[in-house]
Design a protein around this motif. Sequence first.
Motif, PDB file in Angstrom:
ATOM      1  N   PRO A 173      18.725 -63.723  57.888  1.00  0.00           N
ATOM      2  CA  PRO A 173      19.615 -63.563  56.736  1.00  0.00           C
ATOM      3  C   PRO A 173      18.905 -63.645  55.387  1.00  0.00           C
ATOM      4  O   PRO A 173      19.213 -62.884  54.465  1.00  0.00           O
ATOM      5  CB  PRO A 173      20.625 -64.716  56.897  1.00  0.00           C
ATOM      6  N   SER A 174      17.945 -64.542  55.254  1.00  0.00           N
ATOM      7  CA  SER A 174      17.236 -64.682  53.984  1.00  0.00           C
ATOM      8  C   SER A 174      16.432 -63.425  53.668  1.00  0.00           C
ATOM      9  O   SER A 174      16.410 -62.939  52.529  1.00  0.00           O
ATOM     10  CB  SER A 174      16.317 -65.900  54.029  1.00  0.00           C
ATOM     11  N   GLN A 233      30.610 -61.968  50.466  1.00  0.00           N
ATOM     12  CA  GLN A 233      29.481 -61.034  50.465  1.00  0.00           C
ATOM     13  C   GLN A 233      28.467 -61.378  51.555  1.00  0.00           C
ATOM     14  O   GLN A 233      28.047 -60.502  52.314  1.00  0.00           O
ATOM     15  CB  GLN A 233      28.796 -61.032  49.095  1.00  0.00           C
ATOM     16  N   THR A 234      28.086 -62.638  51.638  1.00  0.00           N
ATOM     17  CA  THR A 234      27.046 -63.008  52.601  1.00  0.00           C
ATOM     18  C   THR A 234      27.520 -62.847  54.047  1.00  0.00           C
ATOM     19  O   THR A 234      26.713 -62.605  54.946  1.00  0.00           O
ATOM     20  CB  THR A 234      26.577 -64.454  52.369  1.00  0.00           C
ATOM     21  N   ARG A 235      28.829 -62.945  54.259  1.00  0.00           N
ATOM     22  CA  ARG A 235      29.364 -62.745  55.606  1.00  0.00           C
ATOM     23  C   ARG A 235      29.102 -61.320  56.102  1.00  0.00           C
ATOM     24  O   ARG A 235      28.967 -61.078  57.301  1.00  0.00           O
ATOM     25  CB  ARG A 235      30.866 -63.050  55.603  1.00  0.00           C
ATOM     26  N   ARG A 279      24.650 -64.846  46.438  1.00  0.00           N
ATOM     27  CA  ARG A 279      24.337 -65.613  47.650  1.00  0.00           C
ATOM     28  C   ARG A 279      25.283 -66.784  47.879  1.00  0.00           C
ATOM     29  O   ARG A 279      25.292 -67.378  48.965  1.00  0.00           O
ATOM     30  CB  ARG A 279      22.882 -66.081  47.606  1.00  0.00           C
ATOM     31  N   ASP A 280      26.062 -67.109  46.877  1.00  0.00           N
ATOM     32  CA  ASP A 280      27.036 -68.206  47.022  1.00  0.00           C
ATOM     33  C   ASP A 280      28.441 -67.695  47.348  1.00  0.00           C
ATOM     34  O   ASP A 280      29.365 -68.497  47.522  1.00  0.00           O
ATOM     35  CB  ASP A 280      27.091 -69.025  45.732  1.00  0.00           C
ATOM     36  N   LEU A 295      26.450 -59.728  55.859  1.00  0.00           N
ATOM     37  CA  LEU A 295      25.095 -59.577  56.392  1.00  0.00           C
ATOM     38  C   LEU A 295      25.108 -59.433  57.916  1.00  0.00           C
ATOM     39  O   LEU A 295      24.202 -58.824  58.500  1.00  0.00           O
ATOM     40  CB  LEU A 295      24.235 -60.785  56.010  1.00  0.00           C
ATOM     41  N   LEU A 355      23.681 -59.136  44.696  1.00  0.00           N
ATOM     42  CA  LEU A 355      24.331 -59.903  45.755  1.00  0.00           C
ATOM     43  C   LEU A 355      24.460 -61.360  45.319  1.00  0.00           C
ATOM     44  O   LEU A 355      23.500 -61.966  44.857  1.00  0.00           O
ATOM     45  CB  LEU A 355      23.496 -59.808  47.039  1.00  0.00           C
ATOM     46  N   MET A 357      18.774 -60.626  52.665  1.00  0.00           N
ATOM     47  CA  MET A 357      19.238 -60.766  51.285  1.00  0.00           C
ATOM     48  C   MET A 357      18.166 -60.327  50.300  1.00  0.00           C
ATOM     49  O   MET A 357      18.463 -59.681  49.291  1.00  0.00           O
ATOM     50  CB  MET A 357      19.679 -62.209  51.020  1.00  0.00           C
TER      51      MET A 357
END
Length: 212
Positions: A116-117, A147-149, A142-143, A151, A140, A120
């Motif tokens: 994931p990192s 959005q991060t879901r 990251r918090d 990925l 993006l 991103m």
Amino acid sequence: MFIPSDFVATDLTWLDRLLARDAFVTLVTTGSDGLPQVTLLPVVYRRDGEDILIEGHWARPNPQAGHAGPALMLVHGPHAYLSPGWYPDKDSAGRVPTWNYAAAELRGALEPVTDPSELMDMLDALSAVNEASVGNDWRLDRDDLRQTRMLKGIVGFRFRPSQVQIKLKLSQNHPEANQLSVIDALEGSGSPVSQDLAQWMRQVREQPAAGS
């Protein structure tokens, strides 16, 4: 890619120009059934001397997603139809229609990326390049879990070409009078794509060593 000697370019600055102009490429791999798998996608291109790194991502449901190993990438440049009526020697030389274009074929290896990192970081790089091209600055968050879901829905890749072929078919095999006439016709066409191609023809004429 079939490249007659007149149209071979070995200077990697032409690849830089192709991908700076249009980093939306065609990625080709071989599926488990032995048939080609093809995806059109945007990429981020980096070059340090002879070392080239290209990064992008697939939608996870894409059958090509996660492919590791040999791959072929096609980079597309400007292209346009050429009328034989544009050549001063059209009658004496019996000229026929043709197509001028610039393109590259890259062969190398794909490495899938699922961390994931790292994904991103790839998305940050891709959005930074493309947001700048439209005058915006979206990134993006990251918090933001919404959005991060997302990925989970993609698979990244790194592509390292081991072979680069660049083809600049820009009338180098024609007399100078024909080349200049084609440039004039393309520039006067009113088509942005044709005008772009005309500029590439001028650049090849001004930098013959880069196109040889």
